[in-house]
Design an enzyme around this catalytic site. Structure first.
Site, PDB file in Angstrom:
ATOM      1  N   ASP A 172       2.038  -4.655  -9.901  1.00 49.72           N
ATOM      2  CA  ASP A 172       2.971  -5.751  -9.632  1.00 49.72           C
ATOM      3  C   ASP A 172       2.418  -7.105 -10.060  1.00 49.72           C
ATOM      4  O   ASP A 172       3.109  -7.882 -10.741  1.00 49.72           O
ATOM      5  CB  ASP A 172       3.339  -5.781  -8.145  1.00 49.72           C
ATOM      6  CG  ASP A 172       4.272  -4.639  -7.762  1.00 49.72           C
ATOM      7  OD1 ASP A 172       4.930  -4.085  -8.661  1.00 49.72           O
ATOM      8  OD2 ASP A 172       4.348  -4.308  -6.566  1.00 49.72           O
TER       9      ASP A 172
ATOM     10  N   ARG B  51      -5.032 -13.717   4.579  1.00 50.10           N
ATOM     11  CA  ARG B  51      -3.930 -14.388   3.891  1.00 50.10           C
ATOM     12  C   ARG B  51      -3.996 -15.914   3.928  1.00 50.10           C
ATOM     13  O   ARG B  51      -3.749 -16.557   2.901  1.00 50.10           O
ATOM     14  CB  ARG B  51      -2.589 -13.882   4.431  1.00 50.10           C
ATOM     15  CG  ARG B  51      -2.372 -12.380   4.324  1.00 50.10           C
ATOM     16  CD  ARG B  51      -2.997 -11.770   3.101  1.00 50.10           C
ATOM     17  NE  ARG B  51      -2.685 -10.360   2.926  1.00 50.10           N
ATOM     18  CZ  ARG B  51      -3.420  -9.526   2.230  1.00 50.10           C
ATOM     19  NH1 ARG B  51      -4.529  -9.950   1.647  1.00 50.10           N
ATOM     20  NH2 ARG B  51      -3.058  -8.262   2.086  1.00 50.10           N
TER      21      ARG B  51
ATOM     22  N   ASP C  72       3.106 -10.003   4.350  1.00 53.08           N
ATOM     23  CA  ASP C  72       2.263 -10.917   3.580  1.00 53.08           C
ATOM     24  C   ASP C  72       3.043 -12.015   2.873  1.00 53.08           C
ATOM     25  O   ASP C  72       2.534 -13.127   2.705  1.00 53.08           O
ATOM     26  CB  ASP C  72       1.429 -10.135   2.564  1.00 53.08           C
ATOM     27  CG  ASP C  72       0.284  -9.373   3.220  1.00 53.08           C
ATOM     28  OD1 ASP C  72      -0.110  -9.764   4.333  1.00 53.08           O
ATOM     29  OD2 ASP C  72      -0.198  -8.395   2.640  1.00 53.08           O
TER      30      ASP C  72
ATOM     31  N   SER D 293      -1.239   3.622   0.152  1.00 49.23           N
ATOM     32  CA  SER D 293      -1.423   2.210  -0.163  1.00 49.23           C
ATOM     33  C   SER D 293      -2.586   1.704   0.672  1.00 49.23           C
ATOM     34  O   SER D 293      -2.586   1.829   1.899  1.00 49.23           O
ATOM     35  CB  SER D 293      -0.146   1.427   0.182  1.00 49.23           C
ATOM     36  OG  SER D 293      -0.375   0.036   0.057  1.00 49.23           O
TER      37      SER D 293
END
Length: 401
Positions: free
Chosen positions: A16, A97, A126, A177
């Site tokens: 991505d 983050r 996120d 993932s």
């Protein structure tokens, strides 16, 4: 669809974020894409990731070492606040983050970018954490989220990338993932999406299965100064080494596995598997040391705000005014939280078996039932009378009705 001239993109090297580079340029008219890969102790070799970004069309590929700041400026405040989202998850991924957001904003300022971008989809937490943090740090900075808007399937995304020289990823044998950093690993997808299925052993990286752990317990001692872990087994360590060594020690004994149904910020439930050996041990040890050094009212009041603090981190509000205000209170409570905690690691458990502090307010002569007892037992009668008086009056009135 031009939205910005120069963009700094949070980059992981995955499909991505790699496809984001040509997509921003071809579809949204961005002239220049600068990628930023944050080294937060994920264990990946970031050299190839840097090269991949340049081959995918980035004009500049940045790799920033944020490990020390990650522990000192994000993990340590969370440990002081004993943060456990929904009483279980120590926020190992969420804590990364706001730091990455800060790096993006700083890079945008350094390179004169008028926007930053991320590769998050519209389903996860996120996207919120990145964007709210970025807007808190730089309200005028544009935030682009191409993967949330392009509407391509996984296969279409790969095909789009191939058109611009991004190679098809080697087919993953693992359906999971995985998000990893120094504080832990988050695992989802595949068979884990069925809440009834037990996680297969293959998903775990940092922790051993209980049946494979040592048959003898191991005792460790963690030293704290003002609520911050500073030493392990009597050896003063820098923040990164302390976390790394404790991950190895606790993981060897199967400590740190979490399997939970989590309430995501966007309103859906997800089944999450976490491995956070060091972080869990440090939070439980720190909380125990607080019980030795803080008064009852401070301890109990602090517990009441720890859930709020955990939710603020989970919900992307690290840079919010409420979190800043709570930091001031928490820092004040930590002035006397200095001492050592002894932990027994054995067969998947980390049991607190000892604690000591020069600031201890545990009084042996008051607590003991032996001959050294200095407690005035006669005083208890008057205390009980006064303490129970409201209940007694209420009961008498009720009986008289």
């Amino acid at each position: 669809m031009g939205r910005a001239r120069k963009v700094v993109l949070a980059y992981s090297g995955g499909v991505d974020t790699s496809v984001c580079i040509p997509y921003l340029k071809q579809e949204w008219g961005v002239e220049e894409v600068i990628t930023l890969a944050a080294d937060l102790g994920q264990g990946d070799e970031l050299g190839p990731i840097k090269e991949k970004a340049l081959k995918s069309g980035a004009s500049v590929s940045l790799v920033v070492d944020g490990r020390e700041s990650f522990v000192k400026d994000y993990a340590f405040p969370a440990i002081k606040a004993n943060t456990l989202y929904e009483d279980r998850y120590p926020l190992s991924t969420a804590l990364a983050r706001p730091l990455i957001a800060k790096m993006l904003v700083e890079a945008a300022a350094a390179y004169g970018a008028d926007a930053v971008a991320h590769g998050c989809t519209g389903k996860g937490n996120d996207q919120v954490r990145f964007e709210v943090s970025i807007l808190a740090l730089h309200p005028e900075l544009k935030v682009l989220a191409p993967a949330r808007e392009w509407g391509m399937s996984r296969e279409e995304t790969i095909a789009y990338g191939e058109r611009f020289g991004i190679p098809t990823p080697v087919k993953k044998s693992s359906p999971y993932s995985i998000d990893r950093n120094l504080l832990g690993i988050a695992i989802e997808a595949g068979i884990l999406e069925d809440p009834w299925e037990e996680p297969p052993e293959e998903v775990f990286i940092l922790t051993k299965a209980v049946e494979d752990t040592p048959d003898e317990p191991e005792y460790i001692e963690i030293g704290f100064e003002r609520g911050i872990p500073v030493s392990l087994n009597g050896q003063t360590l820098d923040p990164v080494d302390l976390i790394s060594q404790l991950n190895d020690l606790a993981g060897k004994h199967g400590v740190g596995r979490i399997d939970m149904i989590e309430n995501r910020l966007v309103g859906i439930k997800s089944r999450e598997i976490y491995e956070t050996p060091a972080l869990l041990v440090l939070i439980h040890a720190h909380r125990d040391l607080e019980s030795l050094t803080l008064t009852a009212d401070v301890t109990q009041y602090k517990r009441s705000i720890e859930d709020t603090y955990s939710r603020l981190i989970y919900q992307g509000l690290w840079y919010s005014p409420l979190k800043t205000a709570l930091d001031a209170f928490i820092d004040q409570t930590q002035e006397r939280v200095t001492g050592s905690v002894r932990v027994k690691l054995f067969k998947g458990s980390a049991k607190i078996v000892g604690r000591k502090s020069e600031n201890s307010i545990y009084a042996t002569d008051l607590a003991t039932y032996g001959a050294e007892d200095q407690f005035d037992h006669k005083a208890a009668e008057g205390f009980i009378y006064v303490w129970g008086l409201p209940t007694r009056v209420w009961s008498e009135k009720m009986r008289g009705q």
